[in-house]
Structure formats: structure tokens, C-alpha cells
Design a protein around this motif. Structure first.
Motif, PDB file in Angstrom:
ATOM      1  N   PHE A 198       0.172 -44.674  26.922  1.00  0.00           N
ATOM      2  CA  PHE A 198       0.248 -43.231  27.147  1.00  0.00           C
ATOM      3  C   PHE A 198       0.250 -42.894  28.634  1.00  0.00           C
ATOM      4  N   ASN A 199      -0.370 -43.730  29.429  1.00  0.00           N
ATOM      5  CA  ASN A 199      -0.415 -43.491  30.872  1.00  0.00           C
ATOM      6  C   ASN A 199       0.761 -44.107  31.609  1.00  0.00           C
ATOM      7  N   LEU A 200       1.448 -45.043  30.983  1.00  0.00           N
ATOM      8  CA  LEU A 200       2.479 -45.818  31.666  1.00  0.00           C
ATOM      9  C   LEU A 200       3.624 -44.958  32.170  1.00  0.00           C
ATOM     10  N   PHE A 201       4.073 -44.011  31.337  1.00  0.00           N
ATOM     11  CA  PHE A 201       5.214 -43.186  31.728  1.00  0.00           C
ATOM     12  C   PHE A 201       4.887 -42.332  32.950  1.00  0.00           C
ATOM     13  N   GLY A 202       3.684 -41.790  32.968  1.00  0.00           N
ATOM     14  CA  GLY A 202       3.287 -40.986  34.125  1.00  0.00           C
ATOM     15  C   GLY A 202       3.169 -41.814  35.386  1.00  0.00           C
ATOM     16  N   MET A 261      -7.164 -36.606  11.723  1.00  0.00           N
ATOM     17  CA  MET A 261      -6.372 -37.046  12.859  1.00  0.00           C
ATOM     18  C   MET A 261      -5.709 -35.866  13.553  1.00  0.00           C
ATOM     19  N   ASN A 262      -5.148 -34.960  12.782  1.00  0.00           N
ATOM     20  CA  ASN A 262      -4.480 -33.794  13.371  1.00  0.00           C
ATOM     21  C   ASN A 262      -5.454 -32.950  14.186  1.00  0.00           C
ATOM     22  N   ASN A 263      -6.626 -32.694  13.630  1.00  0.00           N
ATOM     23  CA  ASN A 263      -7.609 -31.857  14.322  1.00  0.00           C
ATOM     24  C   ASN A 263      -8.127 -32.520  15.596  1.00  0.00           C
ATOM     25  N   PHE A 264      -8.456 -33.795  15.500  1.00  0.00           N
ATOM     26  CA  PHE A 264      -8.979 -34.494  16.675  1.00  0.00           C
ATOM     27  C   PHE A 264      -7.895 -34.687  17.734  1.00  0.00           C
ATOM     28  N   ALA A 265      -6.642 -34.873  17.303  1.00  0.00           N
ATOM     29  CA  ALA A 265      -5.544 -35.018  18.257  1.00  0.00           C
ATOM     30  C   ALA A 265      -5.278 -33.716  19.008  1.00  0.00           C
ATOM     31  N   LEU A 266      -5.711 -32.608  18.437  1.00  0.00           N
ATOM     32  CA  LEU A 266      -5.604 -31.317  19.124  1.00  0.00           C
ATOM     33  C   LEU A 266      -6.795 -31.057  20.043  1.00  0.00           C
ATOM     34  N   GLY A 267      -7.750 -31.998  20.052  1.00  0.00           N
ATOM     35  CA  GLY A 267      -8.925 -31.840  20.899  1.00  0.00           C
ATOM     36  C   GLY A 267     -10.083 -31.149  20.221  1.00  0.00           C
ATOM     37  N   TRP A 268      -9.997 -30.952  18.892  1.00  0.00           N
ATOM     38  CA  TRP A 268     -11.076 -30.295  18.163  1.00  0.00           C
ATOM     39  C   TRP A 268     -12.095 -31.344  17.710  1.00  0.00           C
ATOM     40  N   LEU A 269     -13.346 -31.133  18.017  1.00  0.00           N
ATOM     41  CA  LEU A 269     -14.408 -32.030  17.590  1.00  0.00           C
ATOM     42  C   LEU A 269     -15.157 -31.413  16.419  1.00  0.00           C
ATOM     43  N   TYR A 274       2.793 -28.749  21.072  1.00  0.00           N
ATOM     44  CA  TYR A 274       1.827 -29.801  20.821  1.00  0.00           C
ATOM     45  C   TYR A 274       1.950 -30.907  21.862  1.00  0.00           C
ATOM     46  N   SER A 275       0.847 -31.623  22.056  1.00  0.00           N
ATOM     47  CA  SER A 275       0.805 -32.688  23.054  1.00  0.00           C
ATOM     48  C   SER A 275       1.487 -33.944  22.526  1.00  0.00           C
ATOM     49  N   LEU A 276       1.687 -34.886  23.439  1.00  0.00           N
ATOM     50  CA  LEU A 276       2.315 -36.155  23.069  1.00  0.00           C
ATOM     51  C   LEU A 276       1.434 -36.945  22.108  1.00  0.00           C
ATOM     52  N   THR A 277       0.126 -36.897  22.292  1.00  0.00           N
ATOM     53  CA  THR A 277      -0.774 -37.619  21.391  1.00  0.00           C
ATOM     54  C   THR A 277      -0.686 -37.067  19.969  1.00  0.00           C
ATOM     55  N   PHE A 278      -0.649 -35.750  19.847  1.00  0.00           N
ATOM     56  CA  PHE A 278      -0.567 -35.145  18.515  1.00  0.00           C
ATOM     57  C   PHE A 278       0.734 -35.545  17.831  1.00  0.00           C
ATOM     58  N   LEU A 279       1.845 -35.440  18.534  1.00  0.00           N
ATOM     59  CA  LEU A 279       3.143 -35.757  17.943  1.00  0.00           C
ATOM     60  C   LEU A 279       3.255 -37.236  17.594  1.00  0.00           C
ATOM     61  N   THR A 280       2.648 -38.087  18.412  1.00  0.00           N
ATOM     62  CA  THR A 280       2.707 -39.527  18.140  1.00  0.00           C
ATOM     63  C   THR A 280       1.930 -39.895  16.889  1.00  0.00           C
ATOM     64  N   PHE A 281       0.725 -39.378  16.760  1.00  0.00           N
ATOM     65  CA  PHE A 281      -0.138 -39.763  15.653  1.00  0.00           C
ATOM     66  C   PHE A 281       0.019 -38.859  14.438  1.00  0.00           C
ATOM     67  N   HIS A 282       0.896 -37.894  14.530  1.00  0.00           N
ATOM     68  CA  HIS A 282       1.196 -37.040  13.385  1.00  0.00           C
ATOM     69  C   HIS A 282       2.373 -37.592  12.578  1.00  0.00           C
ATOM     70  N   PHE A 301       5.353 -38.312  36.567  1.00  0.00           N
ATOM     71  CA  PHE A 301       5.376 -37.018  35.894  1.00  0.00           C
ATOM     72  C   PHE A 301       3.969 -36.691  35.415  1.00  0.00           C
ATOM     73  N   PRO A 302       3.649 -35.422  35.270  1.00  0.00           N
ATOM     74  CA  PRO A 302       2.331 -35.062  34.718  1.00  0.00           C
ATOM     75  C   PRO A 302       2.222 -35.509  33.267  1.00  0.00           C
ATOM     76  N   ASP A 303       1.016 -35.852  32.854  1.00  0.00           N
ATOM     77  CA  ASP A 303       0.797 -36.315  31.484  1.00  0.00           C
ATOM     78  C   ASP A 303       1.069 -35.186  30.491  1.00  0.00           C
ATOM     79  N   ALA A 304       1.639 -35.569  29.356  1.00  0.00           N
ATOM     80  CA  ALA A 304       1.940 -34.591  28.303  1.00  0.00           C
ATOM     81  C   ALA A 304       0.783 -34.477  27.330  1.00  0.00           C
ATOM     82  N   TRP A 305      -0.420 -34.670  27.821  1.00  0.00           N
ATOM     83  CA  TRP A 305      -1.629 -34.559  27.017  1.00  0.00           C
ATOM     84  C   TRP A 305      -2.803 -34.315  27.951  1.00  0.00           C
ATOM     85  N   THR A 306      -3.889 -33.818  27.403  1.00  0.00           N
ATOM     86  CA  THR A 306      -5.086 -33.567  28.205  1.00  0.00           C
ATOM     87  C   THR A 306      -6.112 -34.670  27.949  1.00  0.00           C
ATOM     88  N   PRO A 307      -7.010 -34.909  28.894  1.00  0.00           N
ATOM     89  CA  PRO A 307      -8.055 -35.929  28.673  1.00  0.00           C
ATOM     90  C   PRO A 307      -8.897 -35.657  27.436  1.00  0.00           C
TER      91      PRO A 307
END
Length: 250
Positions: free
Chosen positions: A123-127, A212-220, A50-58, A132-138
Motif C-alpha cells: 500500500f505504501n509502495l506506489f506512494g 471489514m467494510n466498517n473497519f476499512a472506513l476507519g470505524w472502530l 472511498y479509500s484504496l484500502t476499502f476498495l481493495t478489501f471490499h 503521490f499522496p496516499d489514497a488512504w488515511t493512517p
């Protein structure tokens, strides 16, 4: 429309020029920073698909601060003016009730969206710093903040309604928090009761956690869009009638 914009400008300035508003922004930034740090530590200890966004908001850390934001933003909208007596002056002015309700609601919602901007930077600060490459997709980031805005439309409306019911900011904040926590725990009904009973589809439909879980995975999905906008419209309709009743009672 010009009346609405004038009132909206006035209400929005009350957030910007009030130090408490910036305390809320700082608290959101700090709490989200803790959530990101916790998620990153989890990724270091145990790699995940899972991406960083999913883990953060989960995580529970996210829901703890997220549900508290709306009482803080909305508790003073009507309650403070009712307590100080300025609401009576406003309601006796040549403005429509929906101007008053709409301006307060939109000002709180816009402020909420602005308060989220520092979290995007986080979320962008660490990169940027570590290269390092982002641990999430746009797509995941965009859909996550889309559901943020959708939840904000409904939860801010609930806060407006609670504030219109009382002249006490504390009671308004507690009512808002109670409504939101109730909605939050509705999402756990299928987990507790299982998926065998007939009403499981309803609870899945209104589950903020699932959205939140679905949208954090990129599902619309259009169903949460309809749900949150309908909930916001219904609660604002109730708020309008509460404020209008106060207006004509005077």
C-alpha cells in the motif's frame, strides 16, 4: 509457561523453515497485489469517495484469497502429526494439553500476522515510487489491519479445530474452508432475505463483510472485537477437548 514457549518456538520454526510457509506468504502478497491493482484501475476509470484500502478489501478478489489462507496455514497442525505418529509421542510427554493446543494456535496466528506485513508495504509502495499522496488515511489502515488480526484469531482457531478432527491434511483444509465459507455466506442472508425477518440482527452481527467494510472506513466498533475473541475462545475450548480425548484414549 516455559513449556508453552518451548513448544511455541518449535511450532513457529516449522512455519519459518518450511518452504511451503514462504509459498503462502508469496501467494498472499501476489493476490493482494492483484487486488490493489484492480482497485487502482477502478479509481482511474471511476473516481470514488472511498479509500484504496476499502476498495481493495471490499472486492471478491480479497475474500477469495483471504478465506483460503487459513486452511493452508492450519491444515497440518494436528493432522500431519496424527498421520506421522508424532502426535502420540507429544501427547504422552509430560506436557499439558493446553500447552499443545496453545502453542500450535499461537504459532499459526503469529505466522498469519507476519504474512500480512508485505501487504502493508504494497500500500505504501506506489506512494514511495511515484511520490503521490496516499489514497488512504493512517486511521483507515490501522483499523483495517486490526480487523484482520481479529478475524485471524477466530479463523485460525477454526482451522486448528478442523485439523484436530482428522489425520488427513486435505480433509482438515476442506473442513476449515467449509466452515469459513459458511460464515462468509451468513453475511449475505440479510441481502438475500431482506431486513424484515427477526434474525437479521444476528446475521449482521456475525457478518465478516460488514466488519471489514466498517473497519476499512476507519470505524472502530467493540462488537466485532467481542464476537471474534469469543468465537476463538469457544472453538479453542472445543479443540482442547478433542485433543484431550485423543490423549486419554491412548
Amino acid at each position: 509457561m516455559s513449556t508453552l514457549l518451548i513448544l511455541l518456538r518449535k511450532e513457529f520454526k516449522s512455519f519459518i523453515y518450511n518452504p511451503f510457509g514462504w509459498v503462502v506468504v508469496a501467494a498472499i502478497t501476489l493476490a493482494n497485489g492483484v487486488g490493489i491493482s484492480t482497485a487502482m484501475k477502478g479509481l482511474i476509470d471511476t473516481p470514488s469517495q472511498y479509500s484504496l484500502t476499502f476498495l481493495t478489501f471490499h472486492s471478491p478478489v480479497f475474500w477469495f484469497w483471504f478465506l483460503f489462507v487459513f486452511p493452508l496455514i492450519t491444515m497440518r497442525l494436528f493432522a500431519e502429526e496424527e498421520r506421522s505418529g508424532t502426535l502420540e509421542t507429544l501427547l504422552t510427554a509430560p506436557v499439558k494439553t493446553w500447552h499443545v493446543v496453545g502453542s500450535k494456535y499461537l504459532a499459526a496466528l503469529i505466522f498469519f500476522c507476519i504474512a500480512l506485513l508485505p501487504t502493508v508495504v504494497q500500500f505504501n509502495l506506489f506512494g514511495w515510487v511515484a511520490d503521490f499522496p496516499d489514497a488512504w488515511t493512517p486511521g483507515e489502515m490501522l483499523s483495517t489491519y486490526l480487523v484482520f488480526v481479529l478475524m485471524g484469531t477466530a479463523f485460525t482457531a477454526i482451522g486448528c479445530f478442523a485439523s484436530a478432527l482428522t489425520s488427513s491434511q486435505i480433509i482438515a483444509g476442506l473442513l476449515t474452508l467449509a466452515f469459513l465459507v459458511l460464515l462468509y455466506f451468513f453475511g449475505y442472508v440479510p441481502v438475500i432475505w431482506g431486513s424484515a425477518f427477526r434474525g437479521v440482527g444476528v446475521f449482521d452481527y456475525i457478518s465478516s463483510q460488514n466488519h471489514m467494510n466498517n473497519f476499512a472506513l476507519g470505524w472502530l466498533d467493540t462488537q466485532p472485537v467481542v464476537y471474534y475473541l469469543s468465537l476463538a475462545a469457544t472453538v479453542l475450548f472445543l479443540t482442547y477437548h478433542v485433543v484431550d480425548y485423543r490423549r486419554w484414549k491412548r
